[in-house]
Write a protein that holds these residues in place. Structure first.
Motif, PDB file in Angstrom:
ATOM      1  N   GLY A 165      62.158  38.865  13.879  1.00 40.24           N
ATOM      2  CA  GLY A 165      61.871  37.557  14.486  1.00 40.24           C
ATOM      3  C   GLY A 165      62.148  37.521  15.980  1.00 40.24           C
ATOM      4  O   GLY A 165      61.262  37.164  16.777  1.00 40.24           O
ATOM      5  N   PRO A 166      63.376  37.915  16.432  1.00 37.21           N
ATOM      6  CA  PRO A 166      63.599  37.927  17.888  1.00 37.21           C
ATOM      7  C   PRO A 166      62.749  38.955  18.627  1.00 37.21           C
ATOM      8  O   PRO A 166      62.408  38.754  19.787  1.00 37.21           O
ATOM      9  CB  PRO A 166      65.095  38.258  18.015  1.00 37.21           C
ATOM     10  CG  PRO A 166      65.525  38.761  16.703  1.00 37.21           C
ATOM     11  CD  PRO A 166      64.636  38.144  15.688  1.00 37.21           C
ATOM     12  N   LEU A 167      62.376  40.078  17.961  1.00 33.86           N
ATOM     13  CA  LEU A 167      61.539  41.073  18.636  1.00 33.86           C
ATOM     14  C   LEU A 167      60.129  40.551  18.884  1.00 33.86           C
ATOM     15  O   LEU A 167      59.447  41.000  19.806  1.00 33.86           O
ATOM     16  CB  LEU A 167      61.478  42.356  17.807  1.00 33.86           C
ATOM     17  CG  LEU A 167      62.800  43.128  17.642  1.00 33.86           C
ATOM     18  CD1 LEU A 167      62.599  44.332  16.760  1.00 33.86           C
ATOM     19  CD2 LEU A 167      63.367  43.546  18.988  1.00 33.86           C
ATOM     20  N   GLU A 168      59.657  39.613  18.055  1.00 35.34           N
ATOM     21  CA  GLU A 168      58.329  39.024  18.264  1.00 35.34           C
ATOM     22  C   GLU A 168      58.269  38.186  19.537  1.00 35.34           C
ATOM     23  O   GLU A 168      57.192  37.974  20.097  1.00 35.34           O
ATOM     24  CB  GLU A 168      57.942  38.154  17.067  1.00 35.34           C
ATOM     25  CG  GLU A 168      57.520  38.954  15.859  1.00 35.34           C
ATOM     26  CD  GLU A 168      57.116  38.088  14.679  1.00 35.34           C
ATOM     27  OE1 GLU A 168      56.277  38.506  13.889  1.00 35.34           O
ATOM     28  OE2 GLU A 168      57.655  36.972  14.565  1.00 35.34           O
ATOM     29  N   GLU A 203      53.163  43.078  28.500  1.00 37.91           N
ATOM     30  CA  GLU A 203      52.959  44.511  28.284  1.00 37.91           C
ATOM     31  C   GLU A 203      53.240  44.911  26.839  1.00 37.91           C
ATOM     32  O   GLU A 203      52.744  45.933  26.360  1.00 37.91           O
ATOM     33  CB  GLU A 203      53.872  45.304  29.228  1.00 37.91           C
ATOM     34  CG  GLU A 203      53.547  45.080  30.709  1.00 37.91           C
ATOM     35  CD  GLU A 203      54.541  45.771  31.611  1.00 37.91           C
ATOM     36  OE1 GLU A 203      55.462  46.411  31.081  1.00 37.91           O
ATOM     37  OE2 GLU A 203      54.397  45.677  32.843  1.00 37.91           O
ATOM     38  N   ALA A 204      54.063  44.121  26.115  1.00 32.36           N
ATOM     39  CA  ALA A 204      54.446  44.452  24.741  1.00 32.36           C
ATOM     40  C   ALA A 204      53.420  43.996  23.718  1.00 32.36           C
ATOM     41  O   ALA A 204      53.654  44.128  22.515  1.00 32.36           O
ATOM     42  CB  ALA A 204      55.799  43.836  24.418  1.00 32.36           C
ATOM     43  N   SER A 205      52.296  43.433  24.150  1.00 34.49           N
ATOM     44  CA  SER A 205      51.283  42.951  23.196  1.00 34.49           C
ATOM     45  C   SER A 205      50.657  44.108  22.421  1.00 34.49           C
ATOM     46  O   SER A 205      50.290  43.960  21.251  1.00 34.49           O
ATOM     47  CB  SER A 205      50.206  42.163  23.942  1.00 34.49           C
ATOM     48  OG  SER A 205      49.580  42.980  24.913  1.00 34.49           O
ATOM     49  N   ASP A 206      50.532  45.303  23.068  1.00 37.91           N
ATOM     50  CA  ASP A 206      49.966  46.467  22.377  1.00 37.91           C
ATOM     51  C   ASP A 206      50.840  46.889  21.198  1.00 37.91           C
ATOM     52  O   ASP A 206      50.331  47.242  20.121  1.00 37.91           O
ATOM     53  CB  ASP A 206      49.822  47.643  23.351  1.00 37.91           C
ATOM     54  CG  ASP A 206      48.855  47.315  24.483  1.00 37.91           C
ATOM     55  OD1 ASP A 206      47.968  46.478  24.251  1.00 37.91           O
ATOM     56  OD2 ASP A 206      48.992  47.892  25.570  1.00 37.91           O
ATOM     57  N   ILE A 207      52.156  46.850  21.385  1.00 36.11           N
ATOM     58  CA  ILE A 207      53.073  47.227  20.297  1.00 36.11           C
ATOM     59  C   ILE A 207      52.927  46.251  19.140  1.00 36.11           C
ATOM     60  O   ILE A 207      52.851  46.646  17.972  1.00 36.11           O
ATOM     61  CB  ILE A 207      54.526  47.260  20.823  1.00 36.11           C
ATOM     62  CG1 ILE A 207      54.694  48.365  21.872  1.00 36.11           C
ATOM     63  CG2 ILE A 207      55.502  47.490  19.684  1.00 36.11           C
ATOM     64  CD1 ILE A 207      56.039  48.388  22.512  1.00 36.11           C
TER      65      ILE A 207
END
Length: 679
Positions: A148-151, A159-163
């Protein structure tokens, strides 16, 4: 219990010469891993020192609440337990990162998912992220996952949208725990795990939805772990997510890895190679520059401490000012009470006066109402008379329209008669033309005149009859014009009579309007008296508002206090930025050491080669052709063997030779591959 933090002096920091001696004494593996670990350790210490000084200043001002005697022993024991858990997790994280970096440097910087220290690192990191997570209740049951917090990173850092998209597209992952583990794998492969977690720590107000206030990610230990994770950017991780079952993995920490002693795999390197020495001198100069930058940063920290002390003095002055303002506030409250009593008395007096004035107003209002009813009755009667006059006007207007229609019909008859006259005149002209023709014919044939005279006489009779009919039509026209003039005279007389009646009605309406205006003036005078009374009430209300504004000024002083606190937080942010600069300098150090390792590998490849003498070689080593006067011998400057001109026509710059030198085909291809791998 209160925790005391000490600030390190410049004297306690080691000099550059001491660091060099320690590096010489240590083996190669320790030399390469020590600077990265020391930088991570310094970053964690600086963060802890900054947080400790902030806690001290906050406790001096009174912002941080000290635990009092009201706390129960159960609460204090729970706090101690959570603090011990945080400390244990942070120590385990330090050990796992240290062993992972050491093993990666000894075995090569590219690691697979089957590497045990890497697996244990992910297990420890998962425990750190799970510490203090809030339990969310759903329809299925209780859910407690760190995904949940990683989302949130996708929203805060684009930049983290690819992950996030790649994790969602994996069909094998069915639970939130598996998605979180896949997210951590991909972030480590991108070498941005520390950056993403730092973005989360910068937005703690969003993390409070997922973590308890005593959680590891909400305290200073989270910032220390992020500083340690910067050292993992040295490692290249090649992790495959398709074949692994990340949902059903059991996260158990294996302590046997951390109890083993690390063995030195490489010995001391030979100091005769000049290129390696040059690289070493270059790294030492970089270390000197870094030590200078550390000293500058220490000076900046001292300046920040001085400014912090000045802010504390200003806070003390502000507290004194607040005390004086509170005393003034009490005096103003007393004056406000006196003014209230006076205003209440004046309000009572004004109420009695208004009651008397209301009684007089009601009496005068009754007389006015009677006058108004009489005038209203007169208006109704005059309205009835006006309606009757309007009906008569409508009848006369109808008569007028009928007269206009009759006039239009008469005009149409006259137009038709005029058309008939025009037609008769045309017939006369035709007859005249015929007479002229007959006259011309009479000259030509005199014998036919006698026969035609009879016809002419008959035609003349007809013309006489036509002229008589024309005269009759003209008489009828004259009679119609006379009737039209008589009708117009009648209409003018009716208009004059109607205008006289309208003037009389308007005069009566003007008289009634004048009476109404006099009554309205009397009502206005009474309204003005009421407005004067209301103005006096407003003045008293203004006096009360002035007192309220003084209270608002007191609140403004409180806002100034808050601004001073905000400035203090900004100084904390400056300190954090300086710590980030230290971490970046650590990254530069790690890059330079990677270059040194590449040079070591090249030198290892050169160790087994010897310089052949001209007498020992009779044939080319590559093409096996015999040397002669036309086919001469040439040494390869890399491997030392003897080749012909065709097999050693390439030239490259070597570490031992500054200019391009002759190299054989095999060495040329090997050196080009090494350059491409290093780039």
């Amino acid at each position: 219990k209160e925790e005391d933090f000490e600030i390190i002096d410049k004297k306690q920091l080691p000099d550059a010469a001491e660091l060099r001696n320690e590096e010489k004494a240590k083996p190669e593996e320790a030399r390469w891993s020590a600077p990265i670990l020391s930088l991570a350790r310094k970053a964690s210490e600086n963060l802890a020192l900054g947080y400790g000084s902030a806690l001290k200043s906050a406790s001096l001002v009174g912002l941080v609440s000290k635990p009092g005697s009201s706390d129960s022993p159960a609460k204090t024991s729970a706090r101690c337990h959570t603090m011990e858990e945080r400390a244990n997790l942070m120590n385990m994280m330090k050990l796992s990162i240290k062993i992972l970096i050491q093993s990666a440097l000894s075995l090569g910087r590219t690691l697979d998912s089957d590497f045990p220290p890497l697996q244990q690192f992910f297990v420890v990191l998962e425990h750190c992220l799970k510490h203090g997570l809030k339990v969310k209740k759903t329809f299925i049951g209780q859910n407690k996952s760190f995904f949940g917090p990683l989302e949130l990173v996708e929203k805060l850092c684009p930049e983290a949208s690819d992950i996030a998209t790649s994790v969602k597209n994996l069909p094998e992952l069915k639970t939130a725990v598996g998605r979180g583990r896949a997210w951590l794998y991909l972030a480590l492969m991108q070498k941005k795990l520390a950056d993403y977690l730092k973005v989360l720590l910068d937005h703690k107000h969003l993390l409070s939805e997922f973590y308890e206030p005593d959680a590891l990610m909400m305290e200073e230990e989270g910032a220390v772990i992020v500083g340690l994770l910067v050292g993992l950017n040295v490692i290249d991780a090649n992790l495959c997510l398709k074949g692994e079952d990340l949902d059903s993995q059991v996260g158990v920490i294996d302590f046997s890895l951390y109890l083993k002693e690390t063995q030195d795999s490489d010995g001391k390197q030979d100091g005769g190679i000049t290129a390696v020495l040059d690289q070493k001198h270059y790294v030492e100069e970089l270390n000197r520059h870094l030590s200078c930058t550390v000293a500058d940063l220490q000076n900046k920290i001292d300046c920040l401490e001085k400014t912090n002390s000045k802010l504390q003095e200003e806070l003390a002055a502000a507290t004194d000012r607040i005390g004086s303002l509170q005393e003034e506030q009490q005096q103003l409250k007393q004056e406000n009470e006196l003014i209230r009593e006076r205003s209440e008395k004046s309000v009572e007096v004004t109420k009695e006066d208004t009651k008397v004035e209301l009684d007089t107003y009601k009496q005068s209002r009754q007389g006015l109402d009677e006058m108004y009813s009489d005038v209203w009755k007169q208006l109704k009667e005059e309205k009835k008379i006006r309606l009757e006059l309007e009906k008569e006007l409508e009848l006369q207007i109808g008569m007028k329209t009928e007269m206009e229609i009759a006039m239009k019909l008469l005009e149409k008859d006259t137009h038709e008669k005029q058309d008939t006259l025009v037609a008769l005149r045309q017939q006369l002209e035709e007859v005249k033309a015929i007479n002229l023709q007959m006259f011309h014919k009479s000259q030509n044939a005199e014998c036919s005149l006698q026969q035609k005279t009879e016809a002419i006489s008959s035609f003349e009779g007809k013309t006489n009859e036509m002229m008589s009919s024309m005269k009759r039509m003209e008489e009828r026209l004259q009679q119609a014009e006379k009737a039209r003039q008589a009708a117009e005279d009648r209409c003018n007389k009716m208009k004059q009579e109607l205008a006289e009646r309208l003037d009389s009605c308007r005069q009566q309406m003007a008289q009634l309007d004048s009476k109404c205006s006099t009554l309205e003036k009397e009502l206005k005078s009474e309204k003005e008296q009421r407005q004067t009374l209301q103005k006096e009430l407003h003045q008293e209300k203004d006096a009360t508002t002035l007192l309220k504004t003084e209270l608002q000024q007191m609140e403004g002083l409180k806002k100034e206090l808050r601004k001073l606190q905000d400035e203090k937080q900004q100084l904390k942010k400056v300190r954090e930025e300086q710590e980030q600069a230290l971490q970046e300098m650590g990254l530069h150090l790690s890059q330079s050491k990677l270059k040194m390792e590449d040079i070591k590998e090249v030198n290892k490849a050169l160790k087994g080669h010897t310089w052949l003498k001209d007498d020992e070689a009779t044939h080319c080593k590559q093409c096996k052709k015999e040397f002669s006067i036309s086919r001469r011998k040439h040494h390869c400057r890399n491997c030392g063997d003897i080749f012909c001109n065709t097999c050693s026509s390439n030239e490259l710059a070597l570490p031992s030779y500054p200019k391009p030198v002759r190299v054989c085909d095999n060495c040329h291809t090997l050196l080009l591959q090494q350059c491409s791998n290093s780039s």
